[in-house]
Design a protein around this motif. Structure first.
Motif, short mmCIF file in Angstrom:
data_model
loop_
_atom_site.label_atom_id
_atom_site.label_comp_id
_atom_site.label_asym_id
_atom_site.label_seq_id
_atom_site.Cartn_x
_atom_site.Cartn_y
_atom_site.Cartn_z
N ARG A 144 -74.49 -97.92 -44.75
CA ARG A 144 -73.14 -98.13 -44.24
C ARG A 144 -72.70 -99.57 -44.46
O ARG A 144 -73.49 -100.50 -44.35
CB ARG A 144 -73.10 -97.80 -42.75
N LEU A 145 -71.43 -99.75 -44.79
CA LEU A 145 -70.84 -101.08 -44.92
C LEU A 145 -69.78 -101.27 -43.86
O LEU A 145 -69.18 -100.30 -43.39
CB LEU A 145 -70.21 -101.26 -46.30
N TYR A 146 -69.59 -102.52 -43.46
CA TYR A 146 -68.44 -102.82 -42.60
C TYR A 146 -67.47 -103.71 -43.37
O TYR A 146 -67.87 -104.51 -44.22
CB TYR A 146 -68.88 -103.44 -41.27
N ALA A 147 -66.20 -103.54 -43.10
CA ALA A 147 -65.15 -104.22 -43.86
C ALA A 147 -64.73 -105.50 -43.16
O ALA A 147 -64.30 -105.49 -42.01
CB ALA A 147 -63.94 -103.30 -44.02
N ASP A 148 -64.88 -106.62 -43.88
CA ASP A 148 -64.34 -107.89 -43.41
C ASP A 148 -62.88 -107.94 -43.84
O ASP A 148 -62.57 -108.02 -45.03
CB ASP A 148 -65.12 -109.05 -44.03
N CYS A 149 -61.98 -107.88 -42.88
CA CYS A 149 -60.55 -107.69 -43.17
C CYS A 149 -59.72 -108.96 -43.09
O CYS A 149 -58.58 -108.96 -43.56
CB CYS A 149 -59.95 -106.67 -42.19
N HIS A 150 -60.23 -110.02 -42.49
CA HIS A 150 -59.40 -111.20 -42.24
C HIS A 150 -58.12 -110.75 -41.53
O HIS A 150 -58.15 -110.26 -40.42
CB HIS A 150 -59.10 -111.94 -43.55
N ALA A 151 -56.97 -110.88 -42.22
CA ALA A 151 -55.71 -110.37 -41.67
C ALA A 151 -54.91 -109.71 -42.77
O ALA A 151 -53.69 -109.79 -42.80
CB ALA A 151 -54.92 -111.49 -41.02
N GLY A 152 -55.62 -109.07 -43.69
CA GLY A 152 -54.93 -108.39 -44.78
C GLY A 152 -54.18 -109.38 -45.65
O GLY A 152 -54.66 -110.47 -45.95
N GLU A 153 -53.00 -109.00 -46.10
CA GLU A 153 -52.19 -109.85 -46.97
C GLU A 153 -51.78 -111.15 -46.27
O GLU A 153 -51.50 -112.15 -46.92
CB GLU A 153 -50.95 -109.11 -47.45
N GLY A 154 -51.77 -111.14 -44.96
CA GLY A 154 -51.41 -112.34 -44.23
C GLY A 154 -52.35 -113.49 -44.51
O GLY A 154 -51.95 -114.65 -44.50
N PHE A 185 -64.16 -96.91 -43.46
CA PHE A 185 -65.03 -97.89 -42.80
C PHE A 185 -65.05 -97.64 -41.29
O PHE A 185 -64.01 -97.52 -40.66
CB PHE A 185 -64.55 -99.30 -43.10
N GLU A 186 -66.25 -97.62 -40.74
CA GLU A 186 -66.43 -97.33 -39.32
C GLU A 186 -66.59 -98.59 -38.48
O GLU A 186 -66.63 -98.51 -37.25
CB GLU A 186 -67.65 -96.42 -39.13
N ILE A 187 -66.71 -99.74 -39.14
CA ILE A 187 -66.73 -101.03 -38.46
C ILE A 187 -65.81 -101.97 -39.24
O ILE A 187 -65.90 -102.05 -40.47
CB ILE A 187 -68.14 -101.64 -38.39
N VAL A 188 -64.91 -102.66 -38.56
CA VAL A 188 -64.04 -103.64 -39.19
C VAL A 188 -64.19 -104.97 -38.46
O VAL A 188 -64.43 -105.00 -37.26
CB VAL A 188 -62.56 -103.18 -39.19
N LYS A 189 -64.05 -106.05 -39.23
CA LYS A 189 -64.23 -107.38 -38.65
C LYS A 189 -63.06 -108.28 -39.02
O LYS A 189 -62.55 -108.20 -40.14
CB LYS A 189 -65.53 -108.01 -39.14
#
Length: 410
Positions: A144-154, A185-189
């Motif tokens: 499983r991977l978790y997604a590091d999202c920051h704030a998207g395009e922002g 993704f089941e975990i986002v950061k």
């Protein structure tokens, strides 16, 4: 002995019987080690390790200035002519060769880590086995991977200073979370050490009420958006004091976060343990720790619930597996840090396949549309937030060198 008797009996009954499998008597040798830097969202340092067996191992070193020079000027002469199957011996040989020049931590360890990944890939290809098999076999079919999202395009807009006060608003976080969850993704950061539009003294590591409220509102927006569809984690990048981190953690208690990452500077395990005892959230750290010894104090003091070594930085595949095993003796979970290309990511997949207390591997390249193009494959590596553990030899992937060259950092 029964085995001797069985062998004699087999030879008597079947004269052509030979209990010893045929194998080449030639010992493979390393002929060259080199690097190329790919200009991704980080400068990905790809390591290639050539052998006279007609096999090329690929690895990756954590982004760091000077790594190319360490690998080509110091490690390559040491490794040339050595047997690439002796991965652990060569790991210690590299550490000894850089003794006093960062072989315990820092740039030297990063360079060694990148070569170590390439050694495992080469060894697996020569032996025609996936790396996980060489590590003792797999415990799971998918990682499983978790997604590091920051704030998207922002995040991009803020970096370009196009919307410095709006980029880190709650709506950008919620939109990025929704996109990642919809992708499986089941975990986002998300990062919380971000500008709020107010002038503050960040060096003081103290944030007042309005600053904490800004960060609480970001978390509320994400958790409201994803509900029970995914766990939510946050990253503070070592920018708080114990006092400020404790206040922020208490403000975030209603949101049942998966973890709070790097709330305070990484050097002081005593301070992390103090914070861990004073807050209810699970804490995570480790991307700036090197080797088993770098995690010992954190684990002995049970200062965190999750450890996050970065595989191409902390010592490589075998060292990360040992960190995971050490963590398991304290019932602490392994959640590796990863800002790398598909090469570093696949190294994490093989570690994650073999470590029982593994939870998820970080994926940090959702904003790199050609990330999958680096791999010579018709299918994307990540599907529904997971990577299937490959059965192909070595790391299980080959790079598309035309795409590597297209994105090569000059």
């Amino acid at each position: 002995m029964y085995s001797d008797f069985a062998a004699r009996l087999a030879t008597t009954m079947w004269p052509d019987f030979d209990q010893t499998p045929e194998r080449s008597t030639e010992t493979p040798e390393i002929t060259d080690v080199s690097t190329v830097v790919v200009d991704g969202n980080f400068p990905w340092t790809i390591v290639t390790l050539e052998t006279d067996a007609g096999v090329t191992g690929i690895g990756e070193a954590y982004p760091s200035p000077g790594v190319h020079e360490v690998i080509t000027d110091y490690l390559q002469p040491v490794l040339r002519g050595e047997n690439p199957l002796d991965v652990e011996r060569l790991y210690h040989l590299m550490r000894e060769s850089l003794s006093g020049r960062g072989s315990q931590q820092g740039m030297g360890t990063i360079a060694i880590s990148g070569v170590e990944l390439a050694l495992w890939d080469a060894a697996g290809k020569i032996l025609e086995q996936p790396v996980y098999q060489l590590l003792g076999g797999k415990m799971r079919e998918e990682v499983r991977l978790y997604a590091d999202c920051h704030a998207g395009e922002g995040m991009v807009e803020a970096a370009l200073d196009e919307q410095p006060t709006e980029a880190y608003e709650a709506a950008a976080y919620a939109n990025a979370a929704r996109s990642a969850v919809d992708d499986g993704f089941e975990i986002v950061k998300f990062d919380l050490d971000v500008p709020s539009g107010r002038e503050i003294d960040t060096l003081a590591r103290h944030f007042d009420g309005p600053e904490i409220e800004h960060k609480r509102a970001l978390v509320e927006a994400v958790t409201d958006e994803v509900g029970d569809e995914a766990e939510v984690a946050v990253d503070l990048h070592w920018n708080f004091s114990v006092e400020a981190a404790e206040k922020l953690c208490r403000a975030l208690e209603p949101y049942d976060l998966a973890w709070v990452e790097d709330p305070i500077p990484p050097e002081n395990a005593d301070a992390m343990a103090e914070l861990n005892r004073s807050v209810s959230q699970a804490l995570l750290t480790g991307e700036n720790c090197y080797g088993r010894h770098g995690f010992r104090d954190l684990l002995e003091q049970q200062a965190v619930s999750f450890v996050a070594p970065d595989i191409p930085k902390t010592g490589g595949i075998a060292e990360t597996k040992k960190i995971g095993e050490l963590a398991d003796t304290y019932y602490t979970t392994l959640t590796p840090h990863n800002v790398g290309s598909p090469v570093a990511t696949m190294a994490g997949v093989h570690v994650g396949a073999t470590v029982p207390n593994f939870l998820a591997l970080e994926y940090h390249a959702r904003d790199v549309p050609w990330w999958d193009d680096l791999v010579d494959s018709d299918e994307p590596l990540i599907q529904n937030g997971r990577i299937t553990v490959p059965d192909e030899p070595g790391l299980g992937i080959e790079l598309d060198w035309d795409v590597v060259e297209e994105h090569r950092k000059t």
